[in-house]
Design an enzyme around this catalytic site. Structure first.
Site, PDB file in Angstrom:
ATOM      1  N   SER A 138      50.847  87.455  51.225  1.00 44.50           N
ATOM      2  CA  SER A 138      49.605  87.573  51.990  1.00 44.50           C
ATOM      3  C   SER A 138      49.913  88.278  53.299  1.00 44.50           C
ATOM      4  CB  SER A 138      49.019  86.191  52.275  1.00 44.50           C
ATOM      5  OG  SER A 138      47.984  86.261  53.235  1.00 44.50           O
ATOM      6  N   TYR A 151      50.038  77.886  55.940  1.00 45.57           N
ATOM      7  CA  TYR A 151      49.922  78.890  54.878  1.00 45.57           C
ATOM      8  C   TYR A 151      50.738  80.126  55.237  1.00 45.57           C
ATOM      9  CZ  TYR A 151      47.717  82.423  51.878  1.00 45.57           C
ATOM     10  OH  TYR A 151      47.489  83.432  50.973  1.00 45.57           O
TER      11      TYR A 151
END
Length: 247
Positions: A138, A151
């Site tokens: 990501s 995250y």
């Protein structure tokens, strides 16, 4: 369209979004796909979609937060030639609101599960002299944000592991690469997109949200032989970050 004929692929988180698009595209190219997820109903839908297009697939349910379940998934998948570590979890919490349990679950699903799957499946690939692993990371791995910090940390770890595994297994014929998507329209991202209309699209040069198939296209390139000289790389697929460009 049979570039992957005779190969078996395991795709985690394959019952929705990017993972589903990856699974369908791999099957379209001839691979037999092991579809992973937690919901047997959604898993059956993906298998039916693949079979309806003339492909081959089977579903294996597993909770990636459970290390024993990850081991069971690896055993059920068997000898795979392609591993796509796509499954992940995200919560938009700041650090003070992130509990130890929240942090541990992010690391368990987003980092530990791929680590265990690579540990279980990459040696077999190396023994056979061929294999491809793609980790879906990501832009949160490299772009600081005030929320979603657990995250981001879990995905940053995956980018380092991508390079480490490329070094560890590359000489034996196993290529390991990553794809780092920007905002993509999935079931999981729809609430965020709805809450901030225009904000996410405005963050990139393309001026729009990405689609799952656009990320799957990159994954497909990285697992096929046409990318045989690509190893240890994380490919950005984010529309071009405005903050990364001068002016």
């Amino acid at each position: 369209m049979s570039a992957l004929e005779g190969r078996t692929a395991l795709v985690t988180g394959a019952t929705a979004g990017i993972g589903r698009a990856v699974a369908v595209q791999l099957a379209d190219r001839g691979a037999e796909v092991v579809v992973h997820g937690r919901d047997p109903r959604r898993g059956a839908e993906v298998v039916a979609q693949i079979e309806g297009r003339g492909g081959r697939a089977r579903f294996v349910a597993a909770d990636l937060a459970d290390a024993d379940d990850v081991a069971r998934l690896a055993a059920a998948a068997g000898e795979v030639d392609i591993l796509v570590n796509n499954a992940g979890m995200y919560t938009s919490l700041g650090t003070p609101d992130t509990t130890a349990a929240d942090f541990d679950r992010h690391l368990a699903v987003n980092t530990r599960a791929p680590y265990l799957l690579v540990g279980a499946l990459a040696p077999g690939m190396a023994k056979r002299g061929r294999g491809a692993i793609v980790n879906v990371t990501s832009t949160a791995a490299t772009s600081a944000a005030p929320v979603g910090t657990a995250y981001g940390a879990s995905k940053a770890a995956m980018e380092l592991l991508t390079r480490s595994w490329a070094t560890e297994f590359g000489a034996a014929g196993v290529r390991v690469n990553g794809v780092s998507p920007g905002p993509v329209r999935t079931e999981g991202s729809e609430p965020l997109i709805a809450a901030h209309p225009g904000m996410l699209a405005g963050a990139n040069i393309r001026g729009r949200i990405g689609e799952p198939d656009e990320i799957a296209d990159v994954v497909l390139f990285l697992v096929e032989d046409r990318s045989s000289y690509v190893n240890g790389t994380v490919v950005l697929a984010n529309g071009g970050e405005r903050s990364a460009l001068p002016g």
